[in-house]
Design an enzyme around this catalytic site. Structure first.
Site, PDB file in Angstrom:
ATOM      1  N   GLU A  27       0.783  -1.338  -0.111  1.00  0.00           N
ATOM      2  CA  GLU A  27       0.017  -0.029   0.013  1.00  0.00           C
ATOM      3  C   GLU A  27       0.915   1.293   0.150  1.00  0.00           C
ATOM      4  O   GLU A  27       0.315   2.290  -0.360  1.00  0.00           O
ATOM      5  CB  GLU A  27      -0.862  -0.183   1.247  1.00  0.00           C
ATOM      6  CG  GLU A  27      -2.234   0.552   0.741  1.00  0.00           C
ATOM      7  CD  GLU A  27      -3.194   0.376   2.063  1.00  0.00           C
ATOM      8  OE1 GLU A  27      -4.133  -0.711   1.874  1.00  0.00           O
ATOM      9  OE2 GLU A  27      -3.007   0.739   3.142  1.00  0.00           O
ATOM     10  N   HIS A  81       6.624 -26.969  -1.288  1.00  0.00           N
ATOM     11  CA  HIS A  81       6.146 -28.191  -1.610  1.00  0.00           C
ATOM     12  C   HIS A  81       4.823 -27.649  -2.709  1.00  0.00           C
ATOM     13  O   HIS A  81       4.066 -28.664  -3.034  1.00  0.00           O
ATOM     14  CB  HIS A  81       5.500 -29.057  -0.969  1.00  0.00           C
ATOM     15  CG  HIS A  81       6.620 -29.615   0.125  1.00  0.00           C
ATOM     16  ND1 HIS A  81       7.141 -30.986  -0.140  1.00  0.00           N
ATOM     17  CD2 HIS A  81       7.418 -29.280   1.204  1.00  0.00           C
ATOM     18  CE1 HIS A  81       8.155 -31.232   0.560  1.00  0.00           C
ATOM     19  NE2 HIS A  81       8.376 -30.130   1.561  1.00  0.00           N
ATOM     20  N   LYS A 105     -14.445   0.603  -3.479  1.00  0.00           N
ATOM     21  CA  LYS A 105     -15.524   0.991  -2.534  1.00  0.00           C
ATOM     22  C   LYS A 105     -16.709   1.701  -3.490  1.00  0.00           C
ATOM     23  O   LYS A 105     -17.762   1.487  -3.157  1.00  0.00           O
ATOM     24  CB  LYS A 105     -14.952   1.841  -1.800  1.00  0.00           C
ATOM     25  CG  LYS A 105     -14.008   1.044  -0.732  1.00  0.00           C
ATOM     26  CD  LYS A 105     -13.552   2.161   0.488  1.00  0.00           C
ATOM     27  CE  LYS A 105     -12.430   1.428   1.353  1.00  0.00           C
ATOM     28  NZ  LYS A 105     -11.984   2.736   2.275  1.00  0.00           N
TER      29      LYS A 105
HETATM   30  O1  PA5 Z   1      -3.638   1.551   6.139  1.00  0.00           O
HETATM   31  C1  PA5 Z   1      -4.885   2.079   5.660  1.00  0.00           C
HETATM   32  O2  PA5 Z   1      -4.855   2.969   5.712  1.00  0.00           O
HETATM   33  C2  PA5 Z   1      -5.934   0.822   5.288  1.00  0.00           C
HETATM   34  O3  PA5 Z   1      -5.507  -0.429   5.473  1.00  0.00           O
HETATM   35  C3  PA5 Z   1      -7.043   1.076   6.666  1.00  0.00           C
HETATM   36  O4  PA5 Z   1      -6.318   0.848   7.726  1.00  0.00           O
HETATM   37  C4  PA5 Z   1      -8.231   0.015   6.510  1.00  0.00           C
HETATM   38  O5  PA5 Z   1      -8.931   0.474   5.069  1.00  0.00           O
HETATM   39  C5  PA5 Z   1      -9.189   0.274   7.248  1.00  0.00           C
HETATM   40  O6  PA5 Z   1      -9.636   1.743   7.425  1.00  0.00           O
HETATM   41  P1  PA5 Z   1     -10.415   2.439   8.876  1.00  0.00           P
HETATM   42  O7  PA5 Z   1      -9.493   2.007  10.036  1.00  0.00           O
HETATM   43  O8  PA5 Z   1     -10.532   3.581   8.368  1.00  0.00           O
HETATM   44  O9  PA5 Z   1     -11.538   1.648   8.936  1.00  0.00           O
END
Ligand code: PA5
Length: 442
Positions: free
Chosen positions: A282, A303, A417
């Site tokens: 990310e 494996h 989303k």
């Molecule tokens: O690293 C990030 O920003 C995301 O993985 C969020 O943690 C994840 O989408 C969850 O978001 P939130 O904590 O707003 O529910």
């Protein structure tokens, strides 16, 4: 005191890594001076110190939940659950649930599986349980959906007053539906600071409360992270976060290794890899750039994936997390008949067999053209996991700047989303909904 170590000796010559020295130091300066892209998300840099005043309160909340609950459900997705799950899975007994250890920490809101939620609700039926709901935005669909279901169940089973005591929310200080709900219901809350992104939040209440609920030492975890933060101020030659960032960028940018596999030889580290994949994927995967983070658990996956790694397309680099000393001892027995032919192992520890598998695999993969980097933890405990977490976070920030991306945003996560909301007819998504439905008819 021992520390975790890093070596790129089986991946690259020192000259190649040293060529990155100036760039890496500049990237680290950009990070620590807060002058780079995404500099409003650097709250994690000094969390090991900044979180200290909250540790006692987090521990007290965990102690209360541990006293009152047989099961603690930790609701969250992505950065709001992977760090805690990584540490807890690494430290828990592999069969703790079957041994009847209490309280059990289980997870929800990390998927939208109807069967998963049905089975969880069935498990919680008639049990004393509590909920930690974690969402920075307070609006993420997966945890919100799980929270509504489980909050309702808790209120029905134990009454509104007990539910109010047994629900803890971790969210933004002011914004989001979860904050509104927590305020209205009078739940205990912890704040996720604006300047800490989800995937960098494990050393905040987001990770620390569920880790303390599982019975682990959050002081030791934070101490490990603090000691690693101090090591990250050392010069390049002794700075393992800088060296890791340099080595993986040399392999990616100059040697065509597009995929980094995080490898472990310790089944309990599976979720450390899941956490690491989010952290790096990310942070770096944007602007059509970035090393693809993958992971394998060895020897299990030798494996299934071993053939490709040894012999497939040469786009892979490996980073092995090696744990020097197992926490328990199992000696392989002698057998008079030796029908399985394994007496050559008699008297050896199982860990010695595992270590030889590890060494043999690393050598074979290097011979097969897969450069091999090595991170060593003296032993699996809270302190070294704290070091490892901070090491990976710091190297990730440096590495993102070496790639010239903003390591602290995640604009690409919104695309699915938007489509999901449109397909579910969420108010406000009418135009997208019509366009998608027309497209699906084509
Ligand atoms: O690293 C990030 O920003 C995301 O993985 C969020 O943690 C994840 O989408 C969850 O978001 P939130 O904590 O707003 O529910």
């Amino acid at each position: 005191m021992k520390h975790i170590t890093f070596s790129y000796a089986s991946a690259l010559k020192a000259e190649k890594v040293n060529q990155w020295k100036e760039q890496v130091i500049a990237a680290d300066n950009t990070l620590t001076s807060g002058t780079g892209k995404g500099n409003d998300f650097l709250g994690w840099l000094h969390l090991p110190e900044d979180i200290q005043p909250q540790l006692q309160d987090i521990q007290a909340t965990a102690d209360m939940l541990r006293r009152e609950c047989d099961i603690i459900v930790c609701i969250g997705i992505g950065g709001s659950y992977l760090g805690a799950k990584a540490v807890n899975e690494a430290l828990l007994s592999s069969f703790g649930a079957l041994e009847g250890n209490k309280p059990q920490v289980v997870y929800a809101g990390q998927n939208i599986g109807e069967d998963y939620l049905y089975e969880l609700q069935a498990l919680l039926k008639g049990k004393k349980f509590g909920i930690i709901c974690i969402s920075k935005s307070g609006t993420t669909t997966e945890p919100a959906l799980a929270f509504r279901l489980l909050k309702t169940q808790l209120e029905q089973q134990q009454g509104k007053a007990a539910a109010q005591r047994l629900i803890v929310c971790i969210t933004d200080a002011k914004r989001g539906a979860l904050r509104t709900l927590a305020t209205q219901e009078g739940y205990k809350t912890y704040v996720i600071e604006d300047n800490i992104g989800g995937r960098f939040s494990v050393l905040s209440p987001v990770g620390l409360l569920p880790i303390a609920c599982a019975g682990f030492d959050i002081q030791a975890l934070i101490q490990g992270a603090a000691d690693m933060e101090a090591q990250c101020a050392l010069p390049f030659e002794q700075n393992i976060a800088m060296q890791y960032a340099a080595a993986r960028n040399e392999l990616y940018q100059r040697e065509g290794k597009k995929v980094e596999m995080l490898v472990n030889f310790h089944p309990k580290l599976h979720y450390v890899s899941e956490w690491w994949k989010q952290l790096y994927g990310e942070s770096e995967g944007k602007d059509k750039k970035g090393i693809f983070p993958a992971s394998v658990d060895f020897t299990t996956d030798l494996h299934s994936m071993g053939q490709y790694i040894q012999d497939g397309e040469r786009i892979l680099m490996e980073t092995v997390i090696s744990v020097s000393k197992a926490n328990h001892e199992v000696i392989f027995p002698h057998d008079e008949q030796n029908l399985d032919g394994l007496n050559f192992l008699a008297g050896k520890r199982v860990d010695e067999v595992n270590k030889m598998a590890e060494l043999g695999t690393r050598l074979a993969h290097v011979d097969g053209g897969v450069p091999n980097m090595l991170i060593e933890l003296p032993v699996l405990n809270e302190y070294y996991l704290g070091e490892l977490i901070y090491f990976f976070e710091r190297a990730c920030g440096i590495s993102g700047y070496l790639l010239d991306v903003n390591p602290f945003n995640q604009p690409g996560v919104e695309a699915y989303k938007k489509n999901m909301f449109a397909l579910l007819d969420k108010p406000g998504y009418e135009a997208e909904s019509a366009a998608l439905r027309a497209r699906l008819k084509e």
